[in-house]
Design a protein around this motif. Structure first.
Motif, short mmCIF file in Angstrom:
data_model
loop_
_atom_site.label_atom_id
_atom_site.label_comp_id
_atom_site.label_asym_id
_atom_site.label_seq_id
_atom_site.Cartn_x
_atom_site.Cartn_y
_atom_site.Cartn_z
N ALA A 293 0.85 -1.19 0.00
CA ALA A 293 0.00 0.00 0.00
C ALA A 293 0.89 1.25 0.00
CB ALA A 293 -0.90 -0.01 1.23
N PRO A 294 0.41 2.35 -0.55
CA PRO A 294 1.22 3.57 -0.56
C PRO A 294 1.48 4.08 0.85
CG PRO A 294 -1.02 4.02 -1.31
CD PRO A 294 -0.90 2.54 -1.20
N GLY A 295 2.74 4.52 1.07
CA GLY A 295 3.11 5.02 2.38
C GLY A 295 4.44 4.44 2.82
N PRO A 296 4.93 4.82 3.99
CA PRO A 296 6.20 4.32 4.49
C PRO A 296 6.04 2.95 5.15
CG PRO A 296 5.34 5.95 6.00
CD PRO A 296 4.36 5.88 4.87
N HIS A 297 6.91 2.00 4.76
CA HIS A 297 6.83 0.64 5.29
C HIS A 297 8.16 0.28 5.95
CE1 HIS A 297 3.02 -0.55 3.25
NE2 HIS A 297 3.38 0.40 2.41
N PRO A 298 8.12 -0.30 7.14
CA PRO A 298 9.37 -0.73 7.77
C PRO A 298 9.92 -1.99 7.08
CG PRO A 298 7.50 -1.34 9.14
CD PRO A 298 6.95 -0.55 8.00
N VAL A 299 11.15 -1.89 6.56
CA VAL A 299 11.82 -3.00 5.88
C VAL A 299 13.09 -3.31 6.66
CG1 VAL A 299 12.83 -3.84 3.73
CG2 VAL A 299 10.89 -2.25 3.66
N VAL A 300 13.27 -4.57 7.04
CA VAL A 300 14.44 -5.00 7.80
C VAL A 300 15.13 -6.14 7.07
CG1 VAL A 300 15.28 -5.95 9.99
CG2 VAL A 300 13.41 -4.28 9.99
N LEU A 301 16.45 -6.03 6.88
CA LEU A 301 17.25 -7.06 6.22
C LEU A 301 18.27 -7.59 7.22
CD1 LEU A 301 16.11 -5.31 3.79
CD2 LEU A 301 18.11 -6.05 2.51
N THR A 302 18.34 -8.90 7.33
CA THR A 302 19.29 -9.54 8.24
C THR A 302 20.07 -10.62 7.50
OG1 THR A 302 17.55 -11.06 8.99
CG2 THR A 302 17.94 -9.08 10.32
N LEU A 303 21.37 -10.69 7.79
CA LEU A 303 22.26 -11.70 7.19
C LEU A 303 23.30 -12.07 8.23
CD1 LEU A 303 23.01 -13.25 4.57
CD2 LEU A 303 24.58 -11.38 4.04
N PRO A 304 23.52 -13.38 8.48
CA PRO A 304 24.49 -13.78 9.50
C PRO A 304 25.86 -13.17 9.24
CG PRO A 304 23.20 -15.68 8.81
CD PRO A 304 22.83 -14.56 7.89
N GLY A 305 26.44 -12.59 10.28
CA GLY A 305 27.74 -11.96 10.18
C GLY A 305 27.70 -10.49 9.83
N TYR A 306 26.50 -9.97 9.58
CA TYR A 306 26.36 -8.57 9.17
C TYR A 306 25.43 -7.84 10.13
CZ TYR A 306 28.63 -9.79 4.79
OH TYR A 306 29.55 -10.22 3.85
N VAL A 307 25.60 -6.51 10.19
CA VAL A 307 24.75 -5.68 11.03
C VAL A 307 23.37 -5.58 10.37
CG1 VAL A 307 24.46 -3.39 12.03
CG2 VAL A 307 26.75 -4.37 11.82
N PRO A 308 22.29 -5.83 11.11
CA PRO A 308 20.95 -5.72 10.51
C PRO A 308 20.71 -4.32 9.95
CG PRO A 308 20.84 -6.82 12.63
CD PRO A 308 22.23 -6.30 12.51
N GLN A 314 9.52 4.47 1.62
CA GLN A 314 8.30 5.08 1.06
C GLN A 314 7.91 4.38 -0.24
OE1 GLN A 314 6.68 7.66 2.61
NE2 GLN A 314 5.03 7.52 1.12
N VAL A 315 6.64 4.04 -0.35
CA VAL A 315 6.08 3.42 -1.56
C VAL A 315 5.03 4.36 -2.12
CG1 VAL A 315 4.81 1.45 -2.50
CG2 VAL A 315 6.55 1.09 -0.72
N ALA A 316 5.17 4.70 -3.39
CA ALA A 316 4.22 5.61 -4.04
C ALA A 316 3.15 4.82 -4.76
CB ALA A 316 4.96 6.51 -5.03
N PRO A 317 1.92 5.33 -4.84
CA PRO A 317 0.85 4.60 -5.55
C PRO A 317 1.18 4.45 -7.03
CG PRO A 317 0.15 6.82 -4.95
CD PRO A 317 1.44 6.60 -4.27
N SER A 318 0.95 3.24 -7.54
CA SER A 318 1.16 2.90 -8.96
C SER A 318 2.61 3.11 -9.41
CB SER A 318 0.23 3.73 -9.86
OG SER A 318 -1.12 3.54 -9.51
N GLN A 319 3.56 3.15 -8.46
CA GLN A 319 4.97 3.34 -8.81
C GLN A 319 5.78 2.13 -8.35
OE1 GLN A 319 6.15 6.02 -10.59
NE2 GLN A 319 4.00 6.66 -10.75
N ARG A 320 6.92 1.93 -9.05
CA ARG A 320 7.83 0.84 -8.68
C ARG A 320 9.08 1.44 -8.03
NH1 ARG A 320 12.33 -2.05 -10.68
NH2 ARG A 320 12.24 -4.31 -10.29
N GLY A 321 9.36 1.04 -6.81
CA GLY A 321 10.54 1.52 -6.11
C GLY A 321 11.58 0.41 -5.97
N GLU A 322 12.82 0.81 -5.65
CA GLU A 322 13.91 -0.15 -5.48
C GLU A 322 14.66 0.16 -4.18
OE1 GLU A 322 16.48 -0.18 -8.84
OE2 GLU A 322 14.97 -1.01 -10.22
N LEU A 323 15.09 -0.91 -3.53
CA LEU A 323 15.88 -0.79 -2.31
C LEU A 323 17.01 -1.81 -2.41
CD1 LEU A 323 16.32 0.35 0.57
CD2 LEU A 323 14.81 -1.49 1.40
N ARG A 324 18.26 -1.32 -2.37
CA ARG A 324 19.42 -2.23 -2.49
C ARG A 324 20.56 -1.71 -1.60
NH1 ARG A 324 23.94 -3.52 -6.08
NH2 ARG A 324 24.00 -5.78 -6.41
#
Length: 481
Positions: A293-308, A314-324
């Protein structure tokens, strides 16, 4: 008859210097003597009267039933019988099988030859770990256990702000309460990894209710919308909030459902990180087009040996976003990777001995085997890796295994060679080639002892390695020669 001297010389050199394999002869001799002694004992026992109860060998002793008494054992020499209760309470421990000679944890690391090859090195390490970890007889080092993440940030300050706001709300001071709830929400959003979405959603419900009492309808709708994004199943408690709050909350819920959703592609460097959005695990990176849904979403990435890693994306309506994001290794893992980089750049990388730093890597990681991939990338973007592996305990090594990560046959061949090394198919902890003296590895030695002696010695080599053809062992680049 003229060949007896060189033959005897080669056999003497072989059996006298290869001490690592002569241990088998005494064991065989001892076994033969034991068999002869057993035969004499059996003959003596046949001539003697049979005892009332027979002796059961330790290795063949039956396990007593839980409700059955254990009969006392008799021996050839007279001895007082042990009480039944003592024998049952202290059964003889079962003999544990000895671990195979290759048993030990495996550390897998990939380092780039140049910085531009870093993404390729990450991919090679991830693929190698997955391929080797899928083998039942390979135990990989647990980086998460060795290098745990830092302790979570304390959230007590946010809790205090929320409690103060709730007290003001109960005392009918909505303006001051809204201020405290806003401060609590801002505090929690600074810690997306530690903050539970449900907790933040509850803060926004109280913030919306406080704004509604202040007559700020637009602000209340915004707060209720944020509460729904954090926790879609949340509903204001009827015992705490009146019907006006319930109606405003449901109106915000209906408006949010009418908005077109957006998508978010999530990846990480290195890849393979576990992704949680609003506390729900969605899989590992890379993830394509997660619908939100449009709005700010909490995204958490975890990998052993790395800091979370955490962020309110933020997700915009009808838009494609990227997080890397690029994940940050823990201090311990960062030191290990720096040491691995130094090993890959060492001139001793291809030597017959352990390069400087390999033993330290094994000690830091608690690993007997260290597998290192040196990854390069040419001008056209083509990636090539060269694999090296060391047995820190036996000081043996495997080197020069080429790997094309984009070619399945090359990947499979490289993994098979490394797997064979790790499981002792190329080199065994008690095999003869590892115990041969340096003189027997020289060509002039074999020329000196003559063809018959060489053939005889080769026959001994073959006989000492059942199911391992001599032609594969001799000259094998992974056997420590």
């Amino acid at each position: 008859m003229r060949l007896k001297t060189p033959l005897a010389l080669s056999l003497a050199l072989l059996l006298g210097t290869a001490s690592g394999v002569t241990e088998a002869a005494p064991r065989r001799g001892s076994s033969a003597s034991a068999r002869k002694a057993k035969k004499k004992t059996s003959a003596a026992e046949q001539s003697a009267p049979a005892p009332e109860s027979t002796e059961t060998p330790d290795s063949e002793e039956p396990t007593p039933a839980a409700d059955a008494p254990v009969a006392p054992r008799t021996t050839l020499a007279p001895a007082p019988a042990a009480p039944v209760e003592t024998a049952s309470a202290h059964p003889a421990p079962a003999a544990q099988p000895a671990p195979p000679t290759w048993a030990g944890h495996v550390a897998v690391l990939a380092v780039p030859a140049k910085p531009d090859a870093t993404p390729s090195a990450v991919r090679v390490e991830t693929d190698l770990r997955a391929a080797l970890g899928a083998q039942a007889d390979v135990r990989l080092v647990d980086l998460g256990a060795l290098f745990p993440p830092p302790p979570p940030a304390p959230l007590e300050q946010g809790d205090v702000l929320f409690d103060e706001g709730k007290e003001l709300y109960d005392n009918l001071d909505p303006e001051a309460a809204a201020k405290k709830f806003s401060e609590a929400a801002a505090f929690y959003e600074r810690y997306p990894v530690e903050t539970k979405p449900e907790r933040l959603g509850r803060v926004y419900v109280f913030l919306g209710a406080s704004r509604l009492l202040n007559g700020d309808t637009a602000g209340a709708r915004e707060a209720f919308t944020r509460a729904l994004i954090m926790a879609p199943s949340r509903q204001p408690e009827s015992e705490l909030f009146g019907q006006d709050v319930q109606d405003a909350f449901n109106a915000a819920k209906g408006a949010l459902s009418q908005q077109p959703r957006g998508t978010l592609a999530i990846d990480s460097v290195p890849s393979g990180a576990q992704v949680a959005v609003k506390g729900e695990n969605l899989g590992t990176t890379p993830l394509k087009d997660v619908e939100l849904a449009p709005g700010p979403h909490p995204v958490v990435l975890t990998l052993p040996g790395y800091v979370p890693f955490g962020v309110f994306q933020q997700v915009a309506p009808s838009q494609r976003g990227e997080l890397r994001p690029t994940l940050e290794p823990t201090p311990g893992l960062a030191a290990v990777r720096e040491l691995a980089t130094n090993v890959s750049a060492s001139r001793a990388l291809t030597s017959d001995t352990l390069p400087p730093g390999v033993a330290e890597l094994g000690e830091k990681l608690g690993a007997r085997y260290v597998v290192l991939a040196r990854v390069e990338q040419d001008g056209s973007g083509r990636t090539e890796a060269v694999l090296y592996a060391w047995d820190v305990q036996l000081k043996s090594r495997l080197r020069g295994v080429k790997l094309d990560p984009d070619e399945p046959r090359s990947r499979d061949s490289a993994v098979q060679q490394v797997h064979a090394f790790l499981t002792g198919q190329h080199v065994s902890g008690s095999s003869l080639p590892m115990a041969l003296p340096a003189v027997m590895k020289k060509p002039w030695f074999w020329a000196a002892v003559g063809g018959v002696a060489a053939a005889t010695t080769a026959g001994i080599l073959l006989a000492s390695q059942p199911q391992k053809p001599l032609g594969i062992r001799l000259g094998n680049f992974g056997a420590g020669w």
